[in-house]
Design a protein around this motif. Structure first.
Motif, PDB file in Angstrom:
ATOM      1  N   LYS A 176      28.568  -2.866 -27.242  1.00  0.00           N
ATOM      2  CA  LYS A 176      27.695  -2.955 -28.463  1.00  0.00           C
ATOM      3  C   LYS A 176      27.136  -1.849 -28.979  1.00  0.00           C
ATOM      4  O   LYS A 176      26.966  -1.559 -30.019  1.00  0.00           O
ATOM      5  CB  LYS A 176      26.639  -4.025 -27.862  1.00  0.00           C
ATOM      6  N   GLU A 177      26.982  -0.921 -28.001  1.00  0.00           N
ATOM      7  CA  GLU A 177      26.487   0.492 -28.583  1.00  0.00           C
ATOM      8  C   GLU A 177      27.482   1.447 -29.287  1.00  0.00           C
ATOM      9  O   GLU A 177      27.087   2.144 -29.949  1.00  0.00           O
ATOM     10  CB  GLU A 177      25.649   1.319 -27.289  1.00  0.00           C
ATOM     11  N   HIS A 178      28.866   0.818 -28.759  1.00  0.00           N
ATOM     12  CA  HIS A 178      29.996   1.802 -29.436  1.00  0.00           C
ATOM     13  C   HIS A 178      29.893   1.480 -30.782  1.00  0.00           C
ATOM     14  O   HIS A 178      30.032   2.601 -31.696  1.00  0.00           O
ATOM     15  CB  HIS A 178      31.189   1.208 -28.740  1.00  0.00           C
ATOM     16  N   GLY A 179      29.681   0.432 -31.487  1.00  0.00           N
ATOM     17  CA  GLY A 179      29.815   0.066 -32.894  1.00  0.00           C
ATOM     18  C   GLY A 179      31.161  -0.234 -33.556  1.00  0.00           C
ATOM     19  O   GLY A 179      31.327  -0.735 -34.586  1.00  0.00           O
ATOM     20  N   GLY A 180      32.134   0.060 -32.693  1.00  0.00           N
ATOM     21  CA  GLY A 180      33.498  -0.082 -33.353  1.00  0.00           C
ATOM     22  C   GLY A 180      34.230  -1.199 -32.516  1.00  0.00           C
ATOM     23  O   GLY A 180      35.424  -1.295 -32.897  1.00  0.00           O
ATOM     24  N   ILE A 181      33.628  -1.887 -31.453  1.00  0.00           N
ATOM     25  CA  ILE A 181      34.308  -2.764 -30.939  1.00  0.00           C
ATOM     26  C   ILE A 181      34.392  -4.101 -31.619  1.00  0.00           C
ATOM     27  O   ILE A 181      33.333  -4.692 -31.652  1.00  0.00           O
ATOM     28  CB  ILE A 181      33.667  -2.803 -29.338  1.00  0.00           C
ATOM     29  N   MET A 182      35.451  -4.200 -31.871  1.00  0.00           N
ATOM     30  CA  MET A 182      35.756  -5.665 -32.859  1.00  0.00           C
ATOM     31  C   MET A 182      35.529  -6.777 -31.793  1.00  0.00           C
ATOM     32  O   MET A 182      35.368  -7.955 -32.476  1.00  0.00           O
ATOM     33  CB  MET A 182      36.827  -5.605 -33.398  1.00  0.00           C
ATOM     34  N   ARG A 183      36.174  -6.780 -30.737  1.00  0.00           N
ATOM     35  CA  ARG A 183      36.173  -8.144 -29.992  1.00  0.00           C
ATOM     36  C   ARG A 183      35.907  -7.577 -28.410  1.00  0.00           C
ATOM     37  O   ARG A 183      36.515  -6.405 -27.848  1.00  0.00           O
ATOM     38  CB  ARG A 183      37.806  -8.582 -30.041  1.00  0.00           C
ATOM     39  N   PHE A 184      35.364  -8.301 -27.648  1.00  0.00           N
ATOM     40  CA  PHE A 184      35.179  -8.266 -26.228  1.00  0.00           C
ATOM     41  C   PHE A 184      35.551  -9.440 -25.391  1.00  0.00           C
ATOM     42  O   PHE A 184      34.854 -10.548 -25.929  1.00  0.00           O
ATOM     43  CB  PHE A 184      33.587  -7.765 -26.131  1.00  0.00           C
ATOM     44  N   ILE A 185      36.309  -9.478 -24.792  1.00  0.00           N
ATOM     45  CA  ILE A 185      36.755 -10.655 -23.950  1.00  0.00           C
ATOM     46  C   ILE A 185      36.540 -10.450 -22.534  1.00  0.00           C
ATOM     47  O   ILE A 185      36.733  -9.612 -21.702  1.00  0.00           O
ATOM     48  CB  ILE A 185      38.248 -10.885 -24.195  1.00  0.00           C
ATOM     49  N   GLN A 186      35.369 -11.357 -22.144  1.00  0.00           N
ATOM     50  CA  GLN A 186      35.135 -11.333 -20.575  1.00  0.00           C
ATOM     51  C   GLN A 186      35.921 -12.420 -19.913  1.00  0.00           C
ATOM     52  O   GLN A 186      35.847 -13.482 -20.189  1.00  0.00           O
ATOM     53  CB  GLN A 186      33.750 -11.635 -20.510  1.00  0.00           C
ATOM     54  N   VAL A 187      36.535 -12.079 -18.909  1.00  0.00           N
ATOM     55  CA  VAL A 187      37.371 -13.237 -18.049  1.00  0.00           C
ATOM     56  C   VAL A 187      36.387 -13.536 -16.827  1.00  0.00           C
ATOM     57  O   VAL A 187      36.347 -12.683 -16.124  1.00  0.00           O
ATOM     58  CB  VAL A 187      38.753 -12.458 -17.621  1.00  0.00           C
ATOM     59  N   SER A 188      36.052 -14.831 -16.456  1.00  0.00           N
ATOM     60  CA  SER A 188      35.448 -15.449 -15.728  1.00  0.00           C
ATOM     61  C   SER A 188      36.137 -16.257 -14.731  1.00  0.00           C
ATOM     62  O   SER A 188      37.372 -15.915 -14.578  1.00  0.00           O
ATOM     63  CB  SER A 188      34.022 -16.122 -16.354  1.00  0.00           C
ATOM     64  N   SER A 189      35.716 -17.042 -14.426  1.00  0.00           N
ATOM     65  CA  SER A 189      36.366 -18.190 -13.500  1.00  0.00           C
ATOM     66  C   SER A 189      35.969 -19.440 -13.740  1.00  0.00           C
ATOM     67  O   SER A 189      34.717 -19.844 -14.005  1.00  0.00           O
ATOM     68  CB  SER A 189      36.177 -17.833 -11.943  1.00  0.00           C
ATOM     69  N   LEU A 190      37.110 -20.483 -13.504  1.00  0.00           N
ATOM     70  CA  LEU A 190      36.729 -21.871 -13.828  1.00  0.00           C
ATOM     71  C   LEU A 190      35.816 -22.361 -12.672  1.00  0.00           C
ATOM     72  O   LEU A 190      35.907 -21.961 -11.584  1.00  0.00           O
ATOM     73  CB  LEU A 190      37.822 -22.717 -13.890  1.00  0.00           C
ATOM     74  N   GLY A 191      34.427 -22.981 -12.947  1.00  0.00           N
ATOM     75  CA  GLY A 191      33.802 -23.403 -11.978  1.00  0.00           C
ATOM     76  C   GLY A 191      32.521 -22.379 -11.882  1.00  0.00           C
ATOM     77  O   GLY A 191      31.649 -22.666 -11.090  1.00  0.00           O
ATOM     78  N   ALA A 192      32.514 -21.402 -12.680  1.00  0.00           N
ATOM     79  CA  ALA A 192      31.289 -20.366 -12.740  1.00  0.00           C
ATOM     80  C   ALA A 192      30.116 -21.320 -12.904  1.00  0.00           C
ATOM     81  O   ALA A 192      30.144 -21.992 -14.170  1.00  0.00           O
ATOM     82  CB  ALA A 192      31.521 -19.319 -13.709  1.00  0.00           C
ATOM     83  N   SER A 193      28.980 -21.338 -12.300  1.00  0.00           N
ATOM     84  CA  SER A 193      28.013 -22.089 -12.425  1.00  0.00           C
ATOM     85  C   SER A 193      26.894 -21.450 -11.573  1.00  0.00           C
ATOM     86  O   SER A 193      26.952 -21.038 -10.448  1.00  0.00           O
ATOM     87  CB  SER A 193      28.109 -23.435 -12.130  1.00  0.00           C
ATOM     88  N   SER A 194      25.559 -21.573 -12.300  1.00  0.00           N
ATOM     89  CA  SER A 194      24.415 -21.187 -11.436  1.00  0.00           C
ATOM     90  C   SER A 194      24.339 -21.936 -10.195  1.00  0.00           C
ATOM     91  O   SER A 194      23.413 -21.763  -9.182  1.00  0.00           O
ATOM     92  CB  SER A 194      23.036 -20.794 -12.178  1.00  0.00           C
ATOM     93  N   SER A 195      24.519 -23.265 -10.239  1.00  0.00           N
ATOM     94  CA  SER A 195      24.526 -24.169  -9.130  1.00  0.00           C
ATOM     95  C   SER A 195      25.426 -24.262  -8.042  1.00  0.00           C
ATOM     96  O   SER A 195      25.815 -25.009  -7.023  1.00  0.00           O
ATOM     97  CB  SER A 195      24.050 -25.744  -9.606  1.00  0.00           C
ATOM     98  N   SER A 196      26.710 -23.371  -8.362  1.00  0.00           N
ATOM     99  CA  SER A 196      27.863 -23.404  -7.428  1.00  0.00           C
ATOM    100  C   SER A 196      27.553 -22.876  -5.919  1.00  0.00           C
ATOM    101  O   SER A 196      26.829 -22.288  -5.872  1.00  0.00           O
ATOM    102  CB  SER A 196      28.811 -22.438  -7.871  1.00  0.00           C
ATOM    103  N   LYS A 204      29.680 -15.032 -11.249  1.00  0.00           N
ATOM    104  CA  LYS A 204      30.408 -14.902 -12.401  1.00  0.00           C
ATOM    105  C   LYS A 204      29.616 -15.757 -13.673  1.00  0.00           C
ATOM    106  O   LYS A 204      29.620 -15.063 -14.777  1.00  0.00           O
ATOM    107  CB  LYS A 204      31.558 -15.760 -12.440  1.00  0.00           C
ATOM    108  N   ALA A 205      28.803 -16.907 -13.336  1.00  0.00           N
ATOM    109  CA  ALA A 205      27.914 -17.385 -14.115  1.00  0.00           C
ATOM    110  C   ALA A 205      26.998 -16.499 -14.838  1.00  0.00           C
ATOM    111  O   ALA A 205      26.812 -16.294 -16.199  1.00  0.00           O
ATOM    112  CB  ALA A 205      27.260 -18.609 -13.627  1.00  0.00           C
ATOM    113  N   ALA A 206      26.500 -15.636 -14.069  1.00  0.00           N
ATOM    114  CA  ALA A 206      25.166 -14.837 -14.411  1.00  0.00           C
ATOM    115  C   ALA A 206      26.056 -13.657 -15.186  1.00  0.00           C
ATOM    116  O   ALA A 206      25.256 -13.073 -16.156  1.00  0.00           O
ATOM    117  CB  ALA A 206      24.642 -14.156 -13.104  1.00  0.00           C
ATOM    118  N   GLY A 207      27.268 -13.298 -14.923  1.00  0.00           N
ATOM    119  CA  GLY A 207      27.779 -12.345 -15.672  1.00  0.00           C
ATOM    120  C   GLY A 207      28.225 -12.772 -17.067  1.00  0.00           C
ATOM    121  O   GLY A 207      28.003 -11.999 -18.255  1.00  0.00           O
ATOM    122  N   GLU A 208      28.551 -13.858 -17.159  1.00  0.00           N
ATOM    123  CA  GLU A 208      28.760 -14.737 -18.611  1.00  0.00           C
ATOM    124  C   GLU A 208      27.501 -14.618 -19.455  1.00  0.00           C
ATOM    125  O   GLU A 208      27.385 -14.386 -20.560  1.00  0.00           O
ATOM    126  CB  GLU A 208      29.316 -16.097 -18.389  1.00  0.00           C
TER     127      GLU A 208
END
Length: 405
Positions: A176-196, A204-208
């Motif tokens: 975000k500080e960079h200013g020129g990043i048009m796309r940011f893609i975060q690869v998480s995991s299926l099932g990511a949840s704070s109650s997992s 992973k859920a906290a990272g998202e």
């Protein structure tokens, strides 16, 4: 001498077409851009970039689309040396993208990636994930950042929270500080949840959440258990079954999962970059077309390696007890402990509940992809575990009709 240079510029400006002039201008701006800057110089260069705006148009330029073309994508792929990374780098490189590969290991860990792109298109860069200036340097020239960093077990140096949460938050903040990043893609995991029940999935859920807070336009990908030549589930099962003659299944392998072919996940990430910004700020759950129980997936593994299935049912409390000593001793002994394979406590906890794509979630179909069925080519790599060699018996693809592939 200065007068001669000015005269040459006058002749060029007066005798070239507008299209050629635009091309020369683009080349000059690209070739004069600083490369790999960090610190104050990097920040000064990064602040000159135009900010990303949702729906501003296609990121991928039109052209031949081959590996020798120019797609317009300059992607920094963190975690590119891992399992999913090699398939993503290959798909980005074959469409003419430049891929910057940050690595923290030896010079050998990225050499297989250099062959995937044209000359100079795969650029390995040494970095330290705990050094802000190092991270800024590897993404200084990029317009796309993809975070594949993840860890399914803890070590003495890296824990779940640091790898799956804090590193993702840090990358989003710098992007975000960079200013020129048009796309940011975060690869998480299926099932990511704070109650997992899994600590990794909670991280992973906290990272998202942190990524979307720092970079609201980010795209979140949640792949299910990935299957492929270098995967960490069927390979481990096959090795264990070959070495010990049986396979332990926790609670009879009754948990339902939705495994997905790793190539399809890489294709989904690339397709999200090709859209007009509609995938920005959205979360996609990437599961395969078929639902398996863990036992059914093990049956598919045994069928492919041509071995008689032999299982030992391990109740969940006993499986946790078997895997617990490593967790307790991890930071108490003065030497590194072996990497867990079958009895990974956090993976046992993750597989204690069903992990399926949600009913109302965005999926492969929203990215224009039809995922492969596992039975067939995606599991053909297991033929190397056949006791008589790969030619022992018929291959899976010969046993089923082409319509079933």
């Amino acid at each position: 001498m200065q007068a001669a240079a000015a005269w040459r510029r006058h002749l060029l400006d007066g005798n070239i077409s507008p299209t050629t002039a635009a091309a020369i201008s683009a080349f000059r701006s690209a070739s004069l851009a600083p490369q790999g800057l960090g610190g104050a110089d990097g920040a000064r260069y990064m602040s000159a970039r135009a900010p990303a705006v949702k729906g501003t148009g296609h990121l991928v330029r039109k052209g031949t689309g081959g590996r020798s073309s120019v797609s317009g994508i300059i992607a920094t792929v963190f975690g590119a040396t891992g399992f999913l990374g090699r398939y993503l780098v290959q798909q980005l490189a074959k469409m003419g993208s430049q891929v910057l590969v940050p690595f923290r290991g030896s010079e050998d860990c990225h050499r297989h990636l250099k062959l995937m792109g044209d000359l100079g298109q795969i650029v390995p860069m040494k970095y330290n994930p705990r050094d802000m200036d190092s991270i800024k340097a590897v993404m200084a020239k990029s317009n796309v950042v993809i975070n594949l960093i993840g860890r399914e077990y803890e070590t003495r140096n890296y824990g779940f929270d640091e790898v799956n949460h804090h590193m993702a938050e840090q990358l989003a903040m710098i992007s975000k500080e960079h200013g020129g990043i048009m796309r940011f893609i975060q690869v998480s995991s299926l099932g990511a949840s704070s109650s997992s029940p899994s600590r990794m999935l909670r991280a992973k859920a906290a990272g998202e959440e942190s990524v979307l807070k720092e970079f609201p336009e980010a795209t979140i990908m949640r792949p299910a258990t990935m299957i492929g030549t270098e995967d960490r589930i069927l390979n481990r099962w096959a090795q264990f079954a070959k070495n010990w003659g049986f396979l332990p299944l926790v609670d009879s392998g009754s948990t339902k999962i939705q495994p997905v072919y790793v190539v399809d996940v890489a294709a989904a990430i690339v397709n999200s970059l090709k859209d007009d910004g509609t995938s920005m700020g959205k979360t996609y759950e990437l599961g395969g077309p078929e639902i398996y129980t863990v036992h059914e997936l093990a049956e598919l593994m045994y069928e492919t390696i041509r071995e008689w299935p032999r299982y030992i049912d391990v109740p969940l409390p006993i499986a946790r007890a078997i895997a617990s000593p490593r967790e307790m001793l991890l930071n108490k002994v003065p030497f590194p402990l072996p990497t867990p394979s079958i009895f990974n406590k956090d993976q046992i906890n993750a597989f204690s509940v069903d992990t399926l794509v949600s009913d109302n979630a965005l999926t492969f179909s929203d990215l224009g992809i039809v995922p492969h069925k596992l039975k067939g080519y995606p599991v053909e790599f297991l033929v190397c575990y056949r006791k008589g060699g790969p030619a022992f018996g018929s291959t899976v693809s010969e046993k089923i009709r082409s319509s079933e592939l």
